[in-house]
Design an enzyme around this catalytic site. Structure first.
Site, PDB file in Angstrom:
ATOM      1  N   GLY A 134       2.434   2.040  11.003  1.00  0.00           N
ATOM      2  CA  GLY A 134       3.390   3.190  10.603  1.00  0.00           C
ATOM      3  C   GLY A 134       4.245   3.421  11.965  1.00  0.00           C
ATOM      4  O   GLY A 134       4.896   4.587  11.982  1.00  0.00           O
ATOM      5  N   ASN A 141       0.775  -1.378  -0.036  1.00  0.00           N
ATOM      6  CA  ASN A 141       0.039   0.051   0.030  1.00  0.00           C
ATOM      7  C   ASN A 141       0.966   1.225  -0.034  1.00  0.00           C
ATOM      8  O   ASN A 141       1.570   1.696   0.934  1.00  0.00           O
ATOM      9  CB  ASN A 141      -0.957   0.116   1.494  1.00  0.00           C
ATOM     10  CG  ASN A 141      -1.571   1.343   1.359  1.00  0.00           C
ATOM     11  OD1 ASN A 141      -1.848   2.059   0.404  1.00  0.00           O
ATOM     12  ND2 ASN A 141      -2.672   1.485   2.433  1.00  0.00           N
ATOM     13  N   TRP A 142       0.961   1.978  -1.163  1.00  0.00           N
ATOM     14  CA  TRP A 142       1.862   3.032  -1.279  1.00  0.00           C
ATOM     15  C   TRP A 142       1.406   4.248  -0.590  1.00  0.00           C
ATOM     16  O   TRP A 142       2.092   5.284  -0.508  1.00  0.00           O
ATOM     17  CB  TRP A 142       2.065   3.105  -2.700  1.00  0.00           C
ATOM     18  CG  TRP A 142       2.729   2.387  -3.586  1.00  0.00           C
ATOM     19  CD1 TRP A 142       3.448   1.399  -3.132  1.00  0.00           C
ATOM     20  CD2 TRP A 142       3.283   2.618  -5.135  1.00  0.00           C
ATOM     21  NE1 TRP A 142       4.007   0.575  -4.060  1.00  0.00           N
ATOM     22  CE2 TRP A 142       3.973   1.351  -5.327  1.00  0.00           C
ATOM     23  CE3 TRP A 142       2.907   3.468  -5.947  1.00  0.00           C
ATOM     24  CZ2 TRP A 142       4.394   1.479  -6.507  1.00  0.00           C
ATOM     25  CZ3 TRP A 142       3.442   3.349  -7.251  1.00  0.00           C
ATOM     26  CH2 TRP A 142       4.416   2.165  -7.457  1.00  0.00           C
ATOM     27  N   LYS A 143      -0.051   4.353  -0.370  1.00  0.00           N
ATOM     28  CA  LYS A 143      -0.538   5.555   0.448  1.00  0.00           C
ATOM     29  C   LYS A 143      -0.403   6.458  -0.571  1.00  0.00           C
ATOM     30  O   LYS A 143      -0.255   6.496  -1.851  1.00  0.00           O
ATOM     31  CB  LYS A 143      -0.008   5.723   1.726  1.00  0.00           C
ATOM     32  CG  LYS A 143      -0.059   4.451   2.424  1.00  0.00           C
ATOM     33  CD  LYS A 143       0.133   4.426   3.974  1.00  0.00           C
ATOM     34  CE  LYS A 143      -0.145   3.338   4.773  1.00  0.00           C
ATOM     35  NZ  LYS A 143      -0.073   3.263   6.201  1.00  0.00           N
ATOM     36  N   GLU A 159      -5.366  -5.065  10.258  1.00  0.00           N
ATOM     37  CA  GLU A 159      -4.383  -3.980  10.618  1.00  0.00           C
ATOM     38  C   GLU A 159      -4.667  -3.436  11.760  1.00  0.00           C
ATOM     39  O   GLU A 159      -5.489  -2.302  11.892  1.00  0.00           O
ATOM     40  CB  GLU A 159      -4.357  -2.960   9.624  1.00  0.00           C
ATOM     41  CG  GLU A 159      -4.022  -3.494   8.222  1.00  0.00           C
ATOM     42  CD  GLU A 159      -3.508  -2.621   7.191  1.00  0.00           C
ATOM     43  OE1 GLU A 159      -2.461  -2.854   6.760  1.00  0.00           O
ATOM     44  OE2 GLU A 159      -3.945  -1.327   7.021  1.00  0.00           O
ATOM     45  N   SER A 193       3.469  -2.303  10.132  1.00  0.00           N
ATOM     46  CA  SER A 193       4.748  -2.119  10.464  1.00  0.00           C
ATOM     47  C   SER A 193       5.664  -3.638   9.951  1.00  0.00           C
ATOM     48  O   SER A 193       6.523  -4.126  10.815  1.00  0.00           O
ATOM     49  CB  SER A 193       5.271  -2.233  11.972  1.00  0.00           C
ATOM     50  OG  SER A 193       4.915  -0.875  12.181  1.00  0.00           O
ATOM     51  N   GLU A 240      -6.663   4.867   7.919  1.00  0.00           N
ATOM     52  CA  GLU A 240      -6.511   6.093   7.604  1.00  0.00           C
ATOM     53  C   GLU A 240      -7.836   6.871   6.753  1.00  0.00           C
ATOM     54  O   GLU A 240      -8.113   8.042   7.061  1.00  0.00           O
ATOM     55  CB  GLU A 240      -5.505   6.408   6.572  1.00  0.00           C
ATOM     56  CG  GLU A 240      -3.935   5.908   7.276  1.00  0.00           C
ATOM     57  CD  GLU A 240      -2.854   5.623   6.520  1.00  0.00           C
ATOM     58  OE1 GLU A 240      -2.772   5.708   5.142  1.00  0.00           O
ATOM     59  OE2 GLU A 240      -1.880   4.935   7.161  1.00  0.00           O
ATOM     60  N   HIS A 249      -9.474   1.234   4.562  1.00  0.00           N
ATOM     61  CA  HIS A 249      -8.165   1.563   5.670  1.00  0.00           C
ATOM     62  C   HIS A 249      -8.552   2.550   6.636  1.00  0.00           C
ATOM     63  O   HIS A 249      -9.191   3.396   6.415  1.00  0.00           O
ATOM     64  CB  HIS A 249      -7.161   2.175   4.459  1.00  0.00           C
ATOM     65  CG  HIS A 249      -5.639   1.950   5.180  1.00  0.00           C
ATOM     66  ND1 HIS A 249      -5.419   2.936   5.976  1.00  0.00           N
ATOM     67  CD2 HIS A 249      -4.628   0.967   5.113  1.00  0.00           C
ATOM     68  CE1 HIS A 249      -4.035   2.558   6.388  1.00  0.00           C
ATOM     69  NE2 HIS A 249      -3.733   1.568   5.916  1.00  0.00           N
ATOM     70  N   GLY A 298       2.786  -1.228   4.306  1.00  0.00           N
ATOM     71  CA  GLY A 298       2.968   0.364   3.926  1.00  0.00           C
ATOM     72  C   GLY A 298       4.392   0.778   3.658  1.00  0.00           C
ATOM     73  O   GLY A 298       4.833   0.509   2.521  1.00  0.00           O
ATOM     74  N   GLY A 299       5.085   1.173   4.620  1.00  0.00           N
ATOM     75  CA  GLY A 299       6.449   1.799   4.602  1.00  0.00           C
ATOM     76  C   GLY A 299       7.502   1.052   3.650  1.00  0.00           C
ATOM     77  O   GLY A 299       7.981   1.352   2.949  1.00  0.00           O
TER      78      GLY A 299
END
Ligand code: 13P
Length: 255
Positions: free
Chosen positions: A176, A12-14, A170, A215, A100, A98, A236-237
């Site tokens: 994150g 997930n590049w966001k 999640e 994470s 977010e 998600h 994610g990251g």
């Protein structure tokens, strides 16, 4: 895990990567994952990168997903993108719900109850995200939260289509933060989600893929992916670098 559930590693590049940056990334990723067998791979990219990524990933093992959509096929919804538009551009799936989007953009379970079946109807694989906040976990409210999200968000999905949905557990406190769930926490929550799907349909529970997200990194992926109920990861990251993402794909295939 049963042999029928192929693990999925989704990045997930966001809100990261211009088209140029996305191109550089996919050219670096494709050779790194081309010979890895036994795992499905998806990159979930901003709308503006979809066309280029679909073109560049065509014929490869990498699928291209979006990160949100409206449930209607078209209409007066300024700023929104429809399921039809996503399938038309060649996207194969979409991240829905998600945390977010739930926390910062007011995404509701009512909206998700419409979006998940709309994605399926458009031929897209939905990755439905669920998970508890830190205070919900501390208050032993995790099961209630997961039960409510799974029930409400999947209410309009017929039993025979449940296995076409991917669920991502999640925990919000792990996103994150570098604070990854312990293997026990991840296995317990994901087994619980599988049992909730089983309350709807026993066969679907065996087939539905449930990912862990929060994470996930190259150095902790193998341990999480080895858990019996964990069918992959939403990353994610660590998905933003082709190298670390490819290592996580490798860990899924090697388990
Ligand atoms: P991180 O892997 O950066 O914690 O993000 C997880 C996530 O939100 C994936 O959807």
């Amino acid at each position: 895990m049963t042999a029928a559930r192929t693990p999925l590693i989704a990045g997930n590049w966001k809100m990261y990567k211009t088209e140029r940056e996305a191109e550089d990334y996919i050219q670096a990723l494709l050779p790194r994952v081309s010979s890895i067998d036994g795992a499905d791979v998806a990159v979930c990219v901003p709308f503006t990168d979809l066309r280029a990524m679909v073109d560049s990933a065509r014929g490869s093992r990498v699928e291209v997903y979006a990160q949100n959509m409206h449930h209607e096929p078209e209409g007066a919804f300024t700023g929104e993108v429809s399921p039809l538009m996503l399938s038309d551009v060649g996207a194969q799936g979409v991240v829905l719900g998600h945390s977010e989007r739930r926390e910062q953009f007011g995404e509701t379970d009512r909206a998700l109850a419409l979006k998940v079946p709309a994605a399926l109807a458009a031929g897209l694989t939905p990755i439905l995200c669920v998970g508890e906040t830190e205070s919900e976990r501390e208050n032993e409210d995790t099961d209630r939260k997961l039960r409510q999200q799974i029930k409400d968000d999947l209410v309009n999905v017929p039993s025979e289509r449940l296995t076409d949905v991917v669920i991502a557990y999640e925990p919000i406190w792990a996103i994150g933060t570098g604070k990854v769930a312990t293997p026990e926490q991840a296995q317990e929550a994901i087994a619980f989600i599988r049992a909730l799907v089983g309350d709807r349909d026993a066969q679907a529970a065996q087939g539905v893929r449930i990912l862990y997200g929060g994470s996930v990194k190259a150095d902790n992926a193998a341990e999480l992916l080895a858990l019996p109920d964990v069918d992959g990861a939403l990353v994610g990251g660590a998905s933003l670098q082709a190298d670390s993402f490819a290592q996580i794909v490798g860990a899924a295939a090697a388990r």
